[in-house]
Design a protein around this motif. Structure first.
Motif, short mmCIF file in Angstrom:
data_model
loop_
_atom_site.label_atom_id
_atom_site.label_comp_id
_atom_site.label_asym_id
_atom_site.label_seq_id
_atom_site.Cartn_x
_atom_site.Cartn_y
_atom_site.Cartn_z
N UNK A 39 -10.37 -7.49 -7.68
CA UNK A 39 -11.51 -6.57 -7.87
C UNK A 39 -11.08 -5.20 -8.36
N UNK A 40 -10.13 -4.51 -7.70
CA UNK A 40 -9.70 -3.21 -8.24
C UNK A 40 -8.96 -3.33 -9.57
N UNK A 45 -9.56 0.80 -16.18
CA UNK A 45 -9.97 0.94 -17.58
C UNK A 45 -8.91 0.40 -18.54
N UNK A 46 -7.84 -0.14 -17.99
CA UNK A 46 -6.76 -0.70 -18.81
C UNK A 46 -6.28 -2.00 -18.16
N UNK A 177 -11.98 7.18 -15.81
CA UNK A 177 -10.73 7.93 -15.75
C UNK A 177 -10.48 8.47 -14.35
N UNK A 178 -11.55 8.97 -13.74
CA UNK A 178 -11.42 9.52 -12.38
C UNK A 178 -11.14 8.44 -11.35
N UNK A 179 -11.62 7.22 -11.62
CA UNK A 179 -11.49 6.14 -10.65
C UNK A 179 -10.18 5.37 -10.78
N UNK A 180 -9.47 5.53 -11.88
CA UNK A 180 -8.24 4.76 -12.06
C UNK A 180 -7.23 4.97 -10.93
N UNK A 181 -7.04 6.24 -10.53
CA UNK A 181 -6.10 6.53 -9.44
C UNK A 181 -6.56 5.89 -8.14
#
Length: 403
Positions: A39-40, A45-46, A177-181
């Motif tokens: 899921x994560x 985004x990549x 972008x903010x959620x990638x970390x």
């Protein structure tokens, strides 16, 4: 009159074959979640597994498998409900009480599945969503078909428009972008818990992930209900000529693979603009439903042609024990990947997952054939039927070897 589960001579072989094929398809999809934090990973985004062989394995799974077999199971579930209702009527028995007991038993199995083995359970959803069929199963067959078509089209358009609006509003790129970390942190956390954590820690994580996965439970039901209705329609119509099947085959060839091809075409733009995610939304929802009907027509036409009979027989064994095989897939896979087993969680990518899935399914084919030569039902099918009908069902065959 006595009302009991179907016997061997009452079974519809093509339904068992479809169940067996669906069990394999669902395992191929679920293996990514069995073996790692899918899921994560999907939310990034990549590409997390960026090796070309893993990328293309994911692309092929998305096209041929993802969303295509849960919908096939939903079709078969709706088909089975109508058959059960018809058998109740033939024996002058009330359908609703037995059906409600059947759904309750299924719900209990689903809860135990989540708590003890895996968060991605579908049984709870089927148990609850199936109750809606009490509102629909008496409808004329054409009403079932039209209602299903309206629902799947409206739902798919709604989800696709939501995705398109999210991307074109300009907030998607900033949000991703903010959620990638955050997702990377969730990946590391999940790997640590499932590969090293205690059983109680794993249970807590499973409950958390099940809650996250079913946050939009009504949307999940809305996506499955049309396939229930299509299955109910097929059960009431029952007889489809080859000419009709070929027409449906050609139509769904355009609508199914055609819809699923869009995210493949736009795959290079994943995480960059609206095209990939919007195409994926339509392809998963509408394309997955149409692809499953395309597969169903293909199976029936091939079966009627007499080709691939040996292969179909193998799927028939696993299909007659679909409930047992579905749950034992979770038991086997989590034993391989979780800390209380071999602890391989997070160590393998999609291609290795396909190899694991194929190996497990081959073992299930062998076991299913061996078991059904000795017993009438799979072990969990027997428990389900016994609790549903309130009477111990005969399990052991008198003459071995007759399936």
């Amino acid at each position: 009159m006595k009302w009991t589960p179907v016997r061997d001579n009452q079974r519809i072989e093509t339904l068992d074959i479809m169940r067996g094929i669906a069990v394999l398809g669902i395992l191929l999809v679920n293996m990514k979640s069995f073996s790692g934090p899918d899921s994560p990973i999907r939310a990034l985004s990549y590409e997390y597994f960026d090796q070309p062989y893993n990328v293309w394995t994911n692309v092929l799974l998305e096209f041929f498998v993802q969303g295509n077999f849960i919908t096939m199971f939903s079709f078969l579930f709706g088909f089975g409900i109508v058959l059960m209702a018809q058998r109740a009527a033939d024996h002058d028995r009330s359908f609703a009480p037995v059906f409600l007991r059947r759904q309750f038993v299924l719900l209990i199995f689903g809860i135990l599945h989540v708590l003890l083995f895996w968060y991605g359970d579908i049984l709870i959803t089927y148990a609850l969503a199936g109750l809606l069929m009490l509102l629909f199963y008496r409808l004329p067959r054409n009403a079932l078909l039209i209602t299903g078509l309206i629902l799947i089209t409206a739902y798919s358009l709604f989800m696709t428009i939501l995705t398109y609006d999210f991307w074109t509003s300009g907030s998607a790129l900033t949000f991703q972008s903010a959620q990638n970390d955050y997702h990377e942190h969730e990946i590391s956390r999940s790997i640590q818990i499932y590969s090293e954590g205690s059983f109680s820690e794993i249970i807590q994580e499973r409950i958390k992930e099940w809650t996250d996965l079913n946050r939009y439970f009504l949307f999940l039901i809305a996506g499955l209900l049309p396939m229930f209705l299509f299955g109910a329609y097929a059960a009431k119509k029952r007889t489809f000529t080859n000419k009709v099947l070929w027409r449906i085959w050609f139509l769904t060839l355009v609508l199914g693979p055609g819809s699923k091809l869009l995210p493949v075409i736009f795959f290079p733009s994943k995480g960059e603009d609206w095209r990939y995610d919007t195409a994926m939304s339509w392809g998963y929802e509408f394309g997955g439903a149409m692809m499953s009907i395309f597969y169903i027509c293909s199976i029936v036409l091939l079966y009627r042609s007499g080709r691939s009979k040996y292969l179909f027989n193998l799927f028939q064994y696993t299909g007659r024990m679909a409930f047992t095989n579905y749950l034992t897939q979770s038991i086997i896979a989590t034993t391989i990947f979780y800390s209380y087993g071999l602890g391989f969680y997070g160590e393998f990518g999609p291609l290795a997952g396909v190899i694991f899935a194929a190996s497990i399914f081959c073992l299930q084919v062998l076991f299913s054939k061996w078991w059904l030569q000795r017993y009438y039902y799979g072990p969990l099918e027997w428990v389900w039927r016994t609790l549903t009908y309130g009477k111990k069902q005969r399990l052991k065959r008198i003459d071995k070897g007759s399936v």
